[in-house]
Scaffold this motif. Structure first.
Motif, PDB file in Angstrom:
ATOM      1  N   THR A  24     -36.904  71.055 -16.922  1.00  0.00           N
ATOM      2  CA  THR A  24     -36.799  72.253 -16.095  1.00  0.00           C
ATOM      3  C   THR A  24     -36.505  72.008 -14.625  1.00  0.00           C
ATOM      4  O   THR A  24     -35.633  72.670 -14.073  1.00  0.00           O
ATOM      5  CB  THR A  24     -38.075  73.110 -16.229  1.00  0.00           C
ATOM      6  OG1 THR A  24     -38.197  73.509 -17.582  1.00  0.00           O
ATOM      7  CG2 THR A  24     -38.001  74.340 -15.348  1.00  0.00           C
ATOM      8  N   PRO A  25     -37.200  71.095 -13.913  1.00  0.00           N
ATOM      9  CA  PRO A  25     -37.053  71.026 -12.453  1.00  0.00           C
ATOM     10  C   PRO A  25     -35.624  70.930 -11.945  1.00  0.00           C
ATOM     11  O   PRO A  25     -35.202  71.755 -11.121  1.00  0.00           O
ATOM     12  CB  PRO A  25     -37.871  69.776 -12.088  1.00  0.00           C
ATOM     13  CG  PRO A  25     -38.892  69.672 -13.160  1.00  0.00           C
ATOM     14  CD  PRO A  25     -38.197  70.136 -14.392  1.00  0.00           C
ATOM     15  N   MET A  26     -34.837  69.976 -12.401  1.00  0.00           N
ATOM     16  CA  MET A  26     -33.495  69.812 -11.864  1.00  0.00           C
ATOM     17  C   MET A  26     -32.523  70.880 -12.362  1.00  0.00           C
ATOM     18  O   MET A  26     -31.419  71.015 -11.840  1.00  0.00           O
ATOM     19  CB  MET A  26     -32.955  68.417 -12.178  1.00  0.00           C
ATOM     20  CG  MET A  26     -33.693  67.306 -11.441  1.00  0.00           C
ATOM     21  SD  MET A  26     -33.929  67.643  -9.664  1.00  0.00           S
ATOM     22  CE  MET A  26     -32.252  67.720  -9.089  1.00  0.00           C
ATOM     23  N   ASP A  27     -32.921  71.652 -13.377  1.00  0.00           N
ATOM     24  CA  ASP A  27     -32.096  72.781 -13.805  1.00  0.00           C
ATOM     25  C   ASP A  27     -32.034  73.857 -12.726  1.00  0.00           C
ATOM     26  O   ASP A  27     -31.185  74.742 -12.775  1.00  0.00           O
ATOM     27  CB  ASP A  27     -32.648  73.392 -15.100  1.00  0.00           C
ATOM     28  CG  ASP A  27     -32.441  72.477 -16.299  1.00  0.00           C
ATOM     29  OD1 ASP A  27     -31.697  71.476 -16.143  1.00  0.00           O
ATOM     30  OD2 ASP A  27     -33.007  72.736 -17.363  1.00  0.00           O
ATOM     31  N   LYS A  28     -32.948  73.788 -11.755  1.00  0.00           N
ATOM     32  CA  LYS A  28     -32.975  74.781 -10.678  1.00  0.00           C
ATOM     33  C   LYS A  28     -31.928  74.515  -9.604  1.00  0.00           C
ATOM     34  O   LYS A  28     -31.737  75.344  -8.717  1.00  0.00           O
ATOM     35  CB  LYS A  28     -34.363  74.803 -10.030  1.00  0.00           C
ATOM     36  CG  LYS A  28     -35.468  75.355 -10.915  1.00  0.00           C
ATOM     37  CD  LYS A  28     -36.774  75.413 -10.134  1.00  0.00           C
ATOM     38  CE  LYS A  28     -37.892  76.029 -10.965  1.00  0.00           C
ATOM     39  NZ  LYS A  28     -39.155  76.106 -10.199  1.00  0.00           N
ATOM     40  N   VAL A  29     -31.275  73.368  -9.673  1.00  0.00           N
ATOM     41  CA  VAL A  29     -30.315  72.998  -8.634  1.00  0.00           C
ATOM     42  C   VAL A  29     -28.924  72.829  -9.241  1.00  0.00           C
ATOM     43  O   VAL A  29     -28.757  72.109 -10.226  1.00  0.00           O
ATOM     44  CB  VAL A  29     -30.732  71.688  -7.933  1.00  0.00           C
ATOM     45  CG1 VAL A  29     -29.692  71.309  -6.877  1.00  0.00           C
ATOM     46  CG2 VAL A  29     -32.098  71.838  -7.282  1.00  0.00           C
ATOM     47  N   LYS A  30     -27.947  73.500  -8.650  1.00  0.00           N
ATOM     48  CA  LYS A  30     -26.546  73.334  -9.032  1.00  0.00           C
ATOM     49  C   LYS A  30     -25.800  72.747  -7.844  1.00  0.00           C
ATOM     50  O   LYS A  30     -26.077  73.084  -6.693  1.00  0.00           O
ATOM     51  CB  LYS A  30     -25.936  74.679  -9.443  1.00  0.00           C
ATOM     52  CG  LYS A  30     -26.624  75.312 -10.648  1.00  0.00           C
ATOM     53  CD  LYS A  30     -25.832  76.485 -11.199  1.00  0.00           C
ATOM     54  CE  LYS A  30     -25.954  77.715 -10.343  1.00  0.00           C
ATOM     55  NZ  LYS A  30     -25.352  78.906 -11.015  1.00  0.00           N
ATOM     56  N   VAL A  31     -24.854  71.867  -8.136  1.00  0.00           N
ATOM     57  CA  VAL A  31     -24.091  71.201  -7.076  1.00  0.00           C
ATOM     58  C   VAL A  31     -22.607  71.502  -7.249  1.00  0.00           C
ATOM     59  O   VAL A  31     -22.074  71.400  -8.352  1.00  0.00           O
ATOM     60  CB  VAL A  31     -24.301  69.666  -7.105  1.00  0.00           C
ATOM     61  CG1 VAL A  31     -23.717  69.042  -5.835  1.00  0.00           C
ATOM     62  CG2 VAL A  31     -25.771  69.309  -7.254  1.00  0.00           C
ATOM     63  N   ALA A  32     -21.962  71.905  -6.176  1.00  0.00           N
ATOM     64  CA  ALA A  32     -20.503  71.978  -6.113  1.00  0.00           C
ATOM     65  C   ALA A  32     -20.052  70.882  -5.163  1.00  0.00           C
ATOM     66  O   ALA A  32     -20.607  70.740  -4.071  1.00  0.00           O
ATOM     67  CB  ALA A  32     -20.047  73.343  -5.613  1.00  0.00           C
TER      68      ALA A  32
END
Length: 420
Positions: A24-32
């Motif tokens: 779950t934790p890193m699913d909260k961050v999206k990178v472009a």
């Protein structure tokens, strides 16, 4: 049979929480991000190339406020007119429909609205807004600008001009935006003069000619606006002033000298506290005179956080009371890259005497551009060989620097979207 099925069901229940917690934790961050001229995303741990052709990408991509759109800009391979010295197309990409949409054939300095999926951009000196279907002219003669936090107005600047009797003053304006864009009838009726900047600014024994005002940022409560006042273009490489003005335009203050090369000032998350790396002189003049400072408003009390014999090259807030800096030991500039100092990241808690180095890059590598991700309590930074190196890797670690790892290899500009 029933007992076996029950045992299998219970085993699944035991395994499920551990799996969920790990994912779950890193699913909260999206990178472009940009790599080799292509636009990419990294979502749920998966990298995906978004554009089909490489271009000269201009500035980092930008996520919309809801994380559904990515704004990007590039120089087209064929210009719309041979008379154009440069041309930049502005596009948006929908991460749900996978569709690209061009906003304009030639624009600059695009910025998403803080409250809805509307893009503002400049074309020459004209400020425009686009609802992603049509764009509308808003005002003329605009230098730099930013949205007010409510998305209903802009703070803009108009730079000084040279006349026979000397330079005029740079002026700040507030421009109100119509809720119904189709009702815009005039490019002047919603414009009001906000503040006239003195033609010359002073701080201590430093004097600066005021030509341009750029880099507007609002304090957490919206009562203060920070920005940079710059002299002529060549002079601004070595010296600018970071300034603040109250949101009613009544109080103006020069805080300190600063250069763009070490990054823009940044407000803390909730407190009216602004951080900046003070000191004039470009980096090729030496790794020195770059001190991390914090000023509290409205008291205008400033503290310096950099110990003697060190210099800062960048910073990010962790919370209102602590931050991370990219720090080097003071030294002169050398044309031999192996003799230049390599920065590491240092944790600073305001008020504590002890400051902790939390990254230890390999020999000849440095850690630059720290950005803290509040939603996942992680620290990110760029690691590369030299300040002039174009091959840069994005790293990530726990807030204390532990469990560091390479996250995305070979990135140019990038932007994060953090889900609340």
């Amino acid at each position: 049979m029933m007992k076996k099925q029950l045992a299998l069901f219970l085993m699944c229940l035991l395994l499920l929480p551990a799996y969920t917690k790990a994912e779950t934790p890193m699913d909260k961050v999206k990178v472009a991000f940009v790599r080799d001229g292509f636009l990419w995303t990294k979502i749920n741990g998966k990298e995906e190339k978004i554009t089909k052709e490489p271009y000269k990408m201009m500035d980092p991509p930008q996520w919309s406020r809801d994380g559904k759109w990515i704004l990007y800009q590039f120089e087209p391979k064929e210009k719309i007119s041979p008379n154009l010295e440069s041309q930049t197309e502005i596009w948006v990409y929908n991460t749900e429909t996978k569709q690209h949409k061009r906003i304009t054939y030639d624009g600059s300095n695009p910025k998403w609205s803080p409250v809805e999926n509307i893009v503002a951009f400049k074309s020459g000196g004209v400020l425009n807004v686009s609802n992603l279907d049509h764009f509308y002219n808003i005002a003329l003669g605009v230098g730099d600008y930013n949205w007010f936090p409510n998305g209903q107005a802009f703070i803009t600047s108009s730079g000084a001009t040279l006349r026979p009797d000397g330079w005029t003053n740079p002026v700040l304006y507030k421009i109100r935006l119509e809720k119904d864009l189709d009702k815009i009838k005039s490019l002047t009726e919603n414009v009001e003069k906000f503040y006239t900047i003195p033609s010359e600014l002073k701080k201590g024994n430093i004097s600066l000619l005021s030509i341009d005002a750029t880099g507007f940022k609002f304090s957490p409560d919206g009562k203060w606006i920070s920005f940079m006042v710059s002299p002529t273009a060549s002079w601004s490489m070595d010296s600018n002033f970071v300034c603040v003005v109250s949101s009613d335009g009544k109080t103006f203050e020069v805080l300190d000298e600063i250069i763009w090369e070490v990054g823009a000032p940044k407000w803390a998350y909730q407190q009216n506290r602004i951080g900046y790396i003070a000191g004039g002189g470009r980096i090729v003049s030496g790794f020195k005179n770059k001190d991390m400072k914090v000023t509290d408003l409205p008291a205008f009390q400033t503290i310096s956080l950099t110990p003697a014999h060190f210099a800062e090259l960048g910073f990010t807030w962790k919370d209102d009371q602590s931050l991370f800096v990219s720090r080097v030991r003071e030294s002169e500039w050398s044309n031999n890259e192996k003799l230049r100092p390599d920065p590491s990241l240092v944790y600073i808690k305001i008020g504590d005497q002890k400051q902790t180095q939390i990254t230890h890059p390999p020999k000849e590598y440095g850690d630059y551009n720290p950005i803290f991700l509040v939603s996942v309590n992680k620290l990110t930074w760029l690691r590369y060989k030299d300040i002039a190196d174009l091959k840069r890797d994005l790293w990530i670690a726990d807030a204390n620097g532990k469990n560091s790892k390479l996250w995305i290899k070979d990135v140019d500009g990038y932007d994060f979207f953090e889900m609340k």
